[in-house]
Design a protein around this motif. Sequence first.
Motif, mmCIF file in Angstrom:
data_model
loop_
_atom_site.group_PDB
_atom_site.id
_atom_site.type_symbol
_atom_site.label_atom_id
_atom_site.label_comp_id
_atom_site.label_asym_id
_atom_site.label_seq_id
_atom_site.Cartn_x
_atom_site.Cartn_y
_atom_site.Cartn_z
ATOM 1 N N VAL A 127 -11.846 48.720 0.401
ATOM 2 C CA VAL A 127 -10.501 49.251 0.622
ATOM 3 C C VAL A 127 -10.501 49.998 1.943
ATOM 4 O O VAL A 127 -11.333 50.891 2.164
ATOM 5 C CB VAL A 127 -10.061 50.187 -0.525
ATOM 6 N N LEU A 128 -9.591 49.622 2.829
ATOM 7 C CA LEU A 128 -9.503 50.224 4.158
ATOM 8 C C LEU A 128 -8.190 50.983 4.263
ATOM 9 O O LEU A 128 -7.112 50.392 4.274
ATOM 10 C CB LEU A 128 -9.593 49.137 5.228
ATOM 11 N N LEU A 129 -8.273 52.307 4.336
ATOM 12 C CA LEU A 129 -7.112 53.177 4.365
ATOM 13 C C LEU A 129 -6.879 53.692 5.779
ATOM 14 O O LEU A 129 -7.553 54.617 6.232
ATOM 15 C CB LEU A 129 -7.308 54.364 3.407
ATOM 16 N N GLY A 130 -5.950 53.071 6.495
ATOM 17 C CA GLY A 130 -5.680 53.493 7.858
ATOM 18 C C GLY A 130 -6.879 53.323 8.772
ATOM 19 O O GLY A 130 -7.204 54.219 9.568
ATOM 20 N N VAL A 131 -7.518 52.173 8.689
ATOM 21 C CA VAL A 131 -8.766 51.916 9.425
ATOM 22 C C VAL A 131 -8.472 51.091 10.675
ATOM 23 O O VAL A 131 -7.759 50.086 10.601
ATOM 24 C CB VAL A 131 -9.777 51.192 8.521
ATOM 25 N N PRO A 132 -9.027 51.455 11.824
ATOM 26 C CA PRO A 132 -8.783 50.693 13.049
ATOM 27 C C PRO A 132 -9.582 49.401 13.092
ATOM 28 O O PRO A 132 -10.713 49.332 12.598
ATOM 29 C CB PRO A 132 -9.249 51.646 14.150
ATOM 30 N N ALA A 133 -8.999 48.377 13.698
ATOM 31 C CA ALA A 133 -9.781 47.187 14.039
ATOM 32 C C ALA A 133 -10.692 47.509 15.210
ATOM 33 O O ALA A 133 -11.841 47.093 15.264
ATOM 34 C CB ALA A 133 -8.860 46.030 14.386
ATOM 35 N N ALA A 134 -10.162 48.270 16.158
ATOM 36 C CA ALA A 134 -10.912 48.726 17.325
ATOM 37 C C ALA A 134 -10.332 50.064 17.747
ATOM 38 O O ALA A 134 -9.216 50.428 17.344
ATOM 39 C CB ALA A 134 -10.824 47.714 18.456
ATOM 40 N N LEU A 135 -11.081 50.806 18.572
ATOM 41 C CA LEU A 135 -10.603 52.102 19.049
ATOM 42 C C LEU A 135 -10.566 52.205 20.564
ATOM 43 O O LEU A 135 -9.749 52.939 21.122
ATOM 44 C CB LEU A 135 -11.470 53.234 18.489
ATOM 45 N N ALA A 136 -11.447 51.470 21.237
ATOM 46 C CA ALA A 136 -11.543 51.605 22.688
ATOM 47 C C ALA A 136 -10.259 51.207 23.400
ATOM 48 O O ALA A 136 -10.023 51.614 24.545
ATOM 49 C CB ALA A 136 -12.722 50.778 23.214
ATOM 50 N N ASP A 137 -9.406 50.425 22.722
ATOM 51 C CA ASP A 137 -8.168 49.965 23.349
ATOM 52 C C ASP A 137 -6.971 50.870 23.042
ATOM 53 O O ASP A 137 -5.843 50.566 23.431
ATOM 54 C CB ASP A 137 -7.844 48.540 22.892
ATOM 55 N N LYS A 138 -7.205 51.990 22.363
ATOM 56 C CA LYS A 138 -6.113 52.873 21.977
ATOM 57 C C LYS A 138 -5.950 53.997 23.001
ATOM 58 O O LYS A 138 -6.873 54.800 23.190
ATOM 59 C CB LYS A 138 -6.374 53.483 20.590
#
Length: 283
Positions: A127-138
Amino acid sequence: MAAISVHTAVLGGGRPTLPYAETGRPGAGRDGTAIVLVHGYVDSWWTFEPLLRRMPAALHAYAPTQRGHGDADKPLDGYLPDDFAEDLIAFMDAVDIERAVLVGGSSGGVQARIVAGRRPDRVAGLVLLGVPAALADKPGVAELWETVRKLEDPVDRAFVEAFASGMTASPMGRGFLQTVIDENLKAPARVWRETLRGLLETDLRATLRGILVPTLVVWGDRDRLLPPEDQRTILDAVPDSRLLVYEGVGHVVYWEAPDRVLRDLTAFTTSTATRSASTVDGA
């Protein structure tokens, strides 16, 4: 209201000692429906307190505090997502969990999905609750890094207050939020820095590969950190996955909508246990 007990897990093998919260009837979850809640960046088990105190006795839930965070041991190194994932498996070994539903909150979903991809024998569901696919692009994370890389001890409380209060779409109860902030402040500056560095320098999209367990993705449509396209990336990468969108909810869905999260988590856990039993019976 569920009773929450706090214990200590000695991982051994040079790994840190981790405190963890536990709730649920003894013996519940032995069939693979134990739940392990994995917190995110600079949090501790306390971030899941709203869920833990609502947890039905039929579910056996554990929420470890990860290395460097809260009251856990704070080694000088070992803050890559892989390190946290290895600790998670060691924690399950230490508390005698053979198989569990892993629930990752925010960046805690990264180490949870690493374990799901590498050790499906230990994971009944994800279960993924508000989980990023990636962060470096944010862009927001890039701005955060510019501040975090310059942090010194003691970490400035005003900075942490702004960081924590920006995670929800609606105001949280002051008492709970202050506890979260106090827990965030237990992480020294080097843990803030090295944990975020690890998340930025690791190819997080690669950690989505090979996940074959049932996966539930939950996202709040007022999440200022993660756009909807980010969640689509997860769904496209994980074959047996589905998305639930919480309207009017921000990044930390388990703070703002704990009752709904618990209902969806309970239904998901029950369904994974049923699927697992059907597979065994049909084998």
